[in-house]
Scaffold this active site. Structure first.
Site, PDB file in Angstrom:
ATOM      1  N   GLN A  17      74.997  39.123  43.384  1.00  0.00           N
ATOM      2  CA  GLN A  17      74.155  38.436  42.405  1.00  0.00           C
ATOM      3  C   GLN A  17      74.881  37.653  41.309  1.00  0.00           C
ATOM      4  O   GLN A  17      74.492  36.538  40.970  1.00  0.00           O
ATOM      5  CB  GLN A  17      73.209  39.455  41.731  1.00  0.00           C
ATOM      6  CG  GLN A  17      72.198  38.799  40.822  1.00  0.00           C
ATOM      7  CD  GLN A  17      71.293  39.743  40.065  1.00  0.00           C
ATOM      8  OE1 GLN A  17      70.709  39.369  39.064  1.00  0.00           O
ATOM      9  NE2 GLN A  17      71.142  40.978  40.510  1.00  0.00           N
ATOM     10  N   ARG A  38      81.546  35.189  55.744  1.00  0.00           N
ATOM     11  CA  ARG A  38      82.077  35.652  57.028  1.00  0.00           C
ATOM     12  C   ARG A  38      81.019  35.498  58.103  1.00  0.00           C
ATOM     13  O   ARG A  38      79.838  35.770  57.849  1.00  0.00           O
ATOM     14  CB  ARG A  38      82.475  37.118  56.927  1.00  0.00           C
ATOM     15  CG  ARG A  38      83.970  37.252  56.742  1.00  0.00           C
ATOM     16  CD  ARG A  38      84.386  38.681  56.753  1.00  0.00           C
ATOM     17  NE  ARG A  38      83.726  39.423  55.677  1.00  0.00           N
ATOM     18  CZ  ARG A  38      84.166  40.583  55.227  1.00  0.00           C
ATOM     19  NH1 ARG A  38      85.242  41.115  55.752  1.00  0.00           N
ATOM     20  NH2 ARG A  38      83.549  41.216  54.267  1.00  0.00           N
ATOM     21  N   ASN A  96      83.620  36.364  43.056  1.00  0.00           N
ATOM     22  CA  ASN A  96      83.375  37.659  42.389  1.00  0.00           C
ATOM     23  C   ASN A  96      83.675  38.801  43.338  1.00  0.00           C
ATOM     24  O   ASN A  96      82.907  39.742  43.473  1.00  0.00           O
ATOM     25  CB  ASN A  96      81.948  37.745  41.819  1.00  0.00           C
ATOM     26  CG  ASN A  96      80.878  37.800  42.883  1.00  0.00           C
ATOM     27  OD1 ASN A  96      80.900  37.013  43.824  1.00  0.00           O
ATOM     28  ND2 ASN A  96      79.932  38.719  42.742  1.00  0.00           N
ATOM     29  N   VAL A 137      82.226  46.985  40.257  1.00  0.00           N
ATOM     30  CA  VAL A 137      81.129  47.156  39.298  1.00  0.00           C
ATOM     31  C   VAL A 137      79.855  46.482  39.792  1.00  0.00           C
ATOM     32  O   VAL A 137      79.902  45.363  40.302  1.00  0.00           O
ATOM     33  CB  VAL A 137      81.546  46.572  37.918  1.00  0.00           C
ATOM     34  CG1 VAL A 137      80.345  46.439  36.994  1.00  0.00           C
ATOM     35  CG2 VAL A 137      82.606  47.461  37.268  1.00  0.00           C
ATOM     36  N   TYR A 138      78.748  47.180  39.629  1.00  0.00           N
ATOM     37  CA  TYR A 138      77.430  46.590  39.869  1.00  0.00           C
ATOM     38  C   TYR A 138      76.650  46.544  38.542  1.00  0.00           C
ATOM     39  O   TYR A 138      77.042  47.146  37.545  1.00  0.00           O
ATOM     40  CB  TYR A 138      76.649  47.419  40.896  1.00  0.00           C
ATOM     41  CG  TYR A 138      77.111  47.192  42.321  1.00  0.00           C
ATOM     42  CD1 TYR A 138      76.738  46.057  43.013  1.00  0.00           C
ATOM     43  CD2 TYR A 138      77.904  48.118  42.968  1.00  0.00           C
ATOM     44  CE1 TYR A 138      77.157  45.836  44.321  1.00  0.00           C
ATOM     45  CE2 TYR A 138      78.329  47.914  44.274  1.00  0.00           C
ATOM     46  CZ  TYR A 138      77.945  46.761  44.944  1.00  0.00           C
ATOM     47  OH  TYR A 138      78.366  46.554  46.241  1.00  0.00           O
ATOM     48  N   GLU A 139      75.534  45.846  38.611  1.00  0.00           N
ATOM     49  CA  GLU A 139      74.677  45.592  37.451  1.00  0.00           C
ATOM     50  C   GLU A 139      74.595  46.732  36.419  1.00  0.00           C
ATOM     51  O   GLU A 139      74.942  46.577  35.255  1.00  0.00           O
ATOM     52  CB  GLU A 139      73.267  45.260  37.964  1.00  0.00           C
ATOM     53  CG  GLU A 139      72.185  45.183  36.910  1.00  0.00           C
ATOM     54  CD  GLU A 139      72.340  43.993  35.992  1.00  0.00           C
ATOM     55  OE1 GLU A 139      72.590  42.889  36.474  1.00  0.00           O
ATOM     56  OE2 GLU A 139      72.212  44.177  34.762  1.00  0.00           O
ATOM     57  N   ASP A 168      74.554  41.096  35.866  1.00  0.00           N
ATOM     58  CA  ASP A 168      74.833  40.161  36.955  1.00  0.00           C
ATOM     59  C   ASP A 168      74.471  38.729  36.571  1.00  0.00           C
ATOM     60  O   ASP A 168      75.336  37.870  36.411  1.00  0.00           O
ATOM     61  CB  ASP A 168      74.028  40.560  38.198  1.00  0.00           C
ATOM     62  CG  ASP A 168      74.672  41.708  38.943  1.00  0.00           C
ATOM     63  OD1 ASP A 168      75.874  41.937  38.753  1.00  0.00           O
ATOM     64  OD2 ASP A 168      73.986  42.372  39.713  1.00  0.00           O
ATOM     65  N   GLY A 247      65.226  44.144  13.946  1.00  0.00           N
ATOM     66  CA  GLY A 247      65.756  42.982  13.221  1.00  0.00           C
ATOM     67  C   GLY A 247      65.032  42.802  11.899  1.00  0.00           C
ATOM     68  O   GLY A 247      64.393  43.730  11.393  1.00  0.00           O
ATOM     69  N   GLY A 248      65.146  41.612  11.356  1.00  0.00           N
ATOM     70  CA  GLY A 248      64.595  41.345  10.027  1.00  0.00           C
ATOM     71  C   GLY A 248      63.074  41.334   9.976  1.00  0.00           C
ATOM     72  O   GLY A 248      62.489  41.471   8.905  1.00  0.00           O
TER      73      GLY A 248
HETATM   74  N1  CAO Z   1      86.836  36.191  55.429  1.00  0.00           N
HETATM   75  C1  CAO Z   1      87.580  37.309  55.481  1.00  0.00           C
HETATM   76  N2  CAO Z   1      87.437  38.327  54.617  1.00  0.00           N
HETATM   77  C2  CAO Z   1      86.499  38.203  53.658  1.00  0.00           C
HETATM   78  C3  CAO Z   1      85.687  37.058  53.543  1.00  0.00           C
HETATM   79  C4  CAO Z   1      85.883  36.019  54.484  1.00  0.00           C
HETATM   80  N3  CAO Z   1      85.162  34.907  54.462  1.00  0.00           N
HETATM   81  N4  CAO Z   1      84.840  37.246  52.514  1.00  0.00           N
HETATM   82  C5  CAO Z   1      85.113  38.447  51.993  1.00  0.00           C
HETATM   83  N5  CAO Z   1      86.107  39.032  52.679  1.00  0.00           N
HETATM   84  C6  CAO Z   1      86.710  40.350  52.441  1.00  0.00           C
HETATM   85  C7  CAO Z   1      87.457  40.449  51.148  1.00  0.00           C
HETATM   86  O1  CAO Z   1      88.711  39.837  51.241  1.00  0.00           O
HETATM   87  C8  CAO Z   1      87.527  41.955  50.963  1.00  0.00           C
HETATM   88  O2  CAO Z   1      88.565  42.442  51.762  1.00  0.00           O
HETATM   89  P1  CAO Z   1      89.662  43.532  51.240  1.00  0.00           P
HETATM   90  O3  CAO Z   1      88.874  44.682  50.706  1.00  0.00           O
HETATM   91  O4  CAO Z   1      90.430  43.845  52.471  1.00  0.00           O
HETATM   92  O5  CAO Z   1      90.465  42.891  50.198  1.00  0.00           O
HETATM   93  C9  CAO Z   1      86.231  42.430  51.588  1.00  0.00           C
HETATM   94  O6  CAO Z   1      85.694  41.309  52.286  1.00  0.00           O
HETATM   95  C10 CAO Z   1      85.153  42.960  50.669  1.00  0.00           C
HETATM   96  O7  CAO Z   1      85.133  42.324  49.415  1.00  0.00           O
HETATM   97  P2  CAO Z   1      84.673  43.142  48.121  1.00  0.00           P
HETATM   98  O8  CAO Z   1      85.612  44.297  47.931  1.00  0.00           O
HETATM   99  O9  CAO Z   1      84.546  42.199  47.005  1.00  0.00           O
HETATM  100  O10 CAO Z   1      83.205  43.661  48.550  1.00  0.00           O
HETATM  101  P3  CAO Z   1      82.540  45.091  48.355  1.00  0.00           P
HETATM  102  O11 CAO Z   1      81.234  44.976  49.067  1.00  0.00           O
HETATM  103  O12 CAO Z   1      83.395  46.219  48.749  1.00  0.00           O
HETATM  104  O13 CAO Z   1      82.284  45.203  46.771  1.00  0.00           O
HETATM  105  C11 CAO Z   1      81.412  44.496  44.647  1.00  0.00           C
HETATM  106  C12 CAO Z   1      81.221  44.538  46.176  1.00  0.00           C
HETATM  107  C13 CAO Z   1      80.303  43.625  44.079  1.00  0.00           C
HETATM  108  C14 CAO Z   1      81.320  45.916  44.074  1.00  0.00           C
HETATM  109  C15 CAO Z   1      82.792  43.874  44.323  1.00  0.00           C
HETATM  110  O14 CAO Z   1      82.909  42.650  44.971  1.00  0.00           O
HETATM  111  C16 CAO Z   1      83.034  43.685  42.830  1.00  0.00           C
HETATM  112  O15 CAO Z   1      83.294  44.634  42.084  1.00  0.00           O
HETATM  113  N6  CAO Z   1      82.993  42.433  42.393  1.00  0.00           N
HETATM  114  C17 CAO Z   1      83.290  42.056  41.020  1.00  0.00           C
HETATM  115  C18 CAO Z   1      82.176  42.430  40.096  1.00  0.00           C
HETATM  116  C19 CAO Z   1      80.871  41.821  40.496  1.00  0.00           C
HETATM  117  O16 CAO Z   1      80.709  40.638  40.655  1.00  0.00           O
HETATM  118  N7  CAO Z   1      79.866  42.690  40.570  1.00  0.00           N
HETATM  119  C20 CAO Z   1      78.503  42.231  40.662  1.00  0.00           C
HETATM  120  C21 CAO Z   1      78.012  42.181  42.000  1.00  0.00           C
HETATM  121  S1  CAO Z   1      76.304  41.816  41.893  1.00  0.00           S
HETATM  122  O17 CAO Z   1      75.606  43.280  41.558  1.00  0.00           O
END
Ligand code: CAO
Length: 415
Positions: A17, A38, A96, A137-139, A168, A247-248
């Site tokens: 998000q 992907r 992100n 981190v999530y929302e 988010d 607030g005020g």
């Molecule tokens: N081709 C190949 N690999 C890809 C790819 C692509 N097109 N797109 C993504 N990937 C891979 C990434 O490289 C990553 O691989 P590694 O773990 O080996 O480095 C993997 O997919 C997963 O990416 P991720 O760790 O970001 O995803 P997740 O689902 O495990 O985590 C989230 C999700 C949101 C917790 C994490 O991305 C995060 O903390 N983001 C930053 C904070 C944020 O934006 N949070 C809000 C999300 S909205 O609620």
């Protein structure tokens, strides 16, 4: 008519998000947003909270309008090669991923700079540098760590998260502003730069008034606008203020006619000082206009609970829209508690394009929130979100790949 960000190319590596909110806004302002996903699954939200089997969820469609989608495996050599071409061609990379994921893919800042020194690299992360910088981190985690949860809810209840996605979507908004500022600065420096919007920081920014109150509390030991005053106790930290404005201008949520069976038959009522005499007249308490216990804002702070109880006796005789009509005649600031059902059908929000209907090839027609920011010279036309990989071949051709090369990239399962 041209669009504000026409000509700006965004390499959109965002998912879920926060990031998609940012790139959707940039797309609405006219940027060409190329979403890299992907093959197979794509952005995880395509398949989450599905209401129609096999069809992109509303979660996905409502955050990815006006974008193009290319599927690319950036962990394979050929995929990396395509990505490098995209980096050369684009102005901004937005991502992100979890901390370190971009580096693990080999897309380091140095690598990007070597390919395109003008590129802006914009990231959402959960936390900025420090103890928690490696955390996913999530929302709601951001709402808790940014000061929102500890200050939301009622004094006698636990911390509470809010339905507004301040972690988010709130962070996405912050990031979009950072990107536009960086694009502006690039006009004079000719250089790209890194833009970081940590979710904790963005939530804290939105909770700025609570840090104000923390300092007021530490200095004076009390806050007269909070429901803990005058009968309750204050601790060391800003307490939860329920529905008080804090607030005020004191305010509260009051019941309206029908509250017994309608969970949203309520109105937010603000006892703005400037209209105090009008409030007294409307509720039939003319005597309060000159009564020294009620006449000044300072005096009223001691009696907010009985004042709102008396106003509520009046609001309970009207439905929320009748109350609005009457109060608006006297410029008394108030607002109905609107349900999502009521908002979805609001004619004014539809007329301005803030609520729009969009056609989708597999989903059919659905409702979404359009661009809430209105530019008079850059109107927004909301178009549907892309299907997974819908624009892969088109984008590859724009990058200079010939028909045979595109076919080869497909057979190598890179796209
Ligand atoms: N081709 C190949 N690999 C890809 C790819 C692509 N097109 N797109 C993504 N990937 C891979 C990434 O490289 C990553 O691989 P590694 O773990 O080996 O480095 C993997 O997919 C997963 O990416 P991720 O760790 O970001 O995803 P997740 O689902 O495990 O985590 C989230 C999700 C949101 C917790 C994490 O991305 C995060 O903390 N983001 C930053 C904070 C944020 O934006 N949070 C809000 C999300 S909205 O609620």
């Amino acid at each position: 008519m041209t669009k504000a960000l026409e000509g700006v190319r965004i390499l959109d590596f965002t998912h879920v998000q926060s990031g998609p909110t940012c790139t959707q806004l940039l797309a609405w302002f006219g940027a060409d947003v190329i979403k890299v996903e992907r093959a197979g699954e794509g952005d995880a939200t395509r398949g989450q909270l599905r209401d129609i089997p096999g069809v992109d969820s509303l979660y996905f469609t409502m955050l990815n309008h006006n974008k193009r989608s290319i599927t690319l495996d950036t962990k394979k050599a050929k995929g990396k090669e395509v990505l490098d071409r995209l980096i050369r061609e684009c102005d901004v990379l937005v991502e992100n991923f979890a901390p370190g994921a971009l580096d693990r893919m080999g897309i380091t800042w140095e690598h990007i700079q070597a390919l395109n020194p003008r590129m802006i690299v914009a990231s959402v992360k959960g936390f900025g540098p420090g103890k928690y910088e490696e955390c996913k981190v999530y929302e709601n985690v951001a709402q808790c760590a940014g000061g929102s949860a500890s200050t939301t809810g009622f004094d006698d209840g636990p911390p509470m998260v809010t339905g507004a996605q301040i972690g988010d979507s709130g962070t996405g908004l912050h990031l979009a502003l950072g990107i536009v500022a960086a694009l502006y600065q690039r006009q004079t420096t000719g250089r790209g730069q890194k833009v970081l919007a940590p979710m904790q920081d963005a939530v804290l920014n939105l909770c700025r008034v609570k840090l104000r109150d923390q300092q007021r509390l530490e200095r004076t030991g009390t806050m007269h606008e909070y429901p803990q005053y005058p009968d309750g106790k204050f601790g060391e930290a800003v307490p939860r203020a329920g529905n008080a404005s804090g607030g005020g201008q004191p305010g509260s949520i009051l019941r309206c006619k029908g509250w017994e069976h309608d969970p949203n038959a309520y109105i937010y009522f603000i006892t703005q000082a400037a209209v105090w005499p009008a409030i007294c007249k409307v509720i039939g308490e003319d005597g309060w206009i000159d009564d020294e216990a009620y006449a000044t804002p300072q005096a009223r702070l001691l009696h907010l609970k009985p004042i709102f109880a008396r106003i509520e006796r009046w609001t309970m005789t009207k439905d929320k829209f009748e109350a609005m009509d009457i109060l608006n005649q006297y410029d008394i600031p108030c607002g109905p508690i609107l349900s999502m059902k009521e908002i979805a059908n609001d004619p004014a929000l539809r007329a301005t394009g803030t609520i729009v209907e969009v056609d989708h090839p597999t989903r059919g027609r659905y409702l979404t929130v359009g661009n809430p920011i209105k530019l008079s010279d850059s109107p927004t036309d909301v178009t549907r979100s892309p299907l997974l990989g819908e624009h892969t071949d088109e984008i590859l051709q724009q990058l200079g790949y010939g028909t045979d090369e595109v076919a080869m990239l497909h057979t190598e399962l890179v796209v």
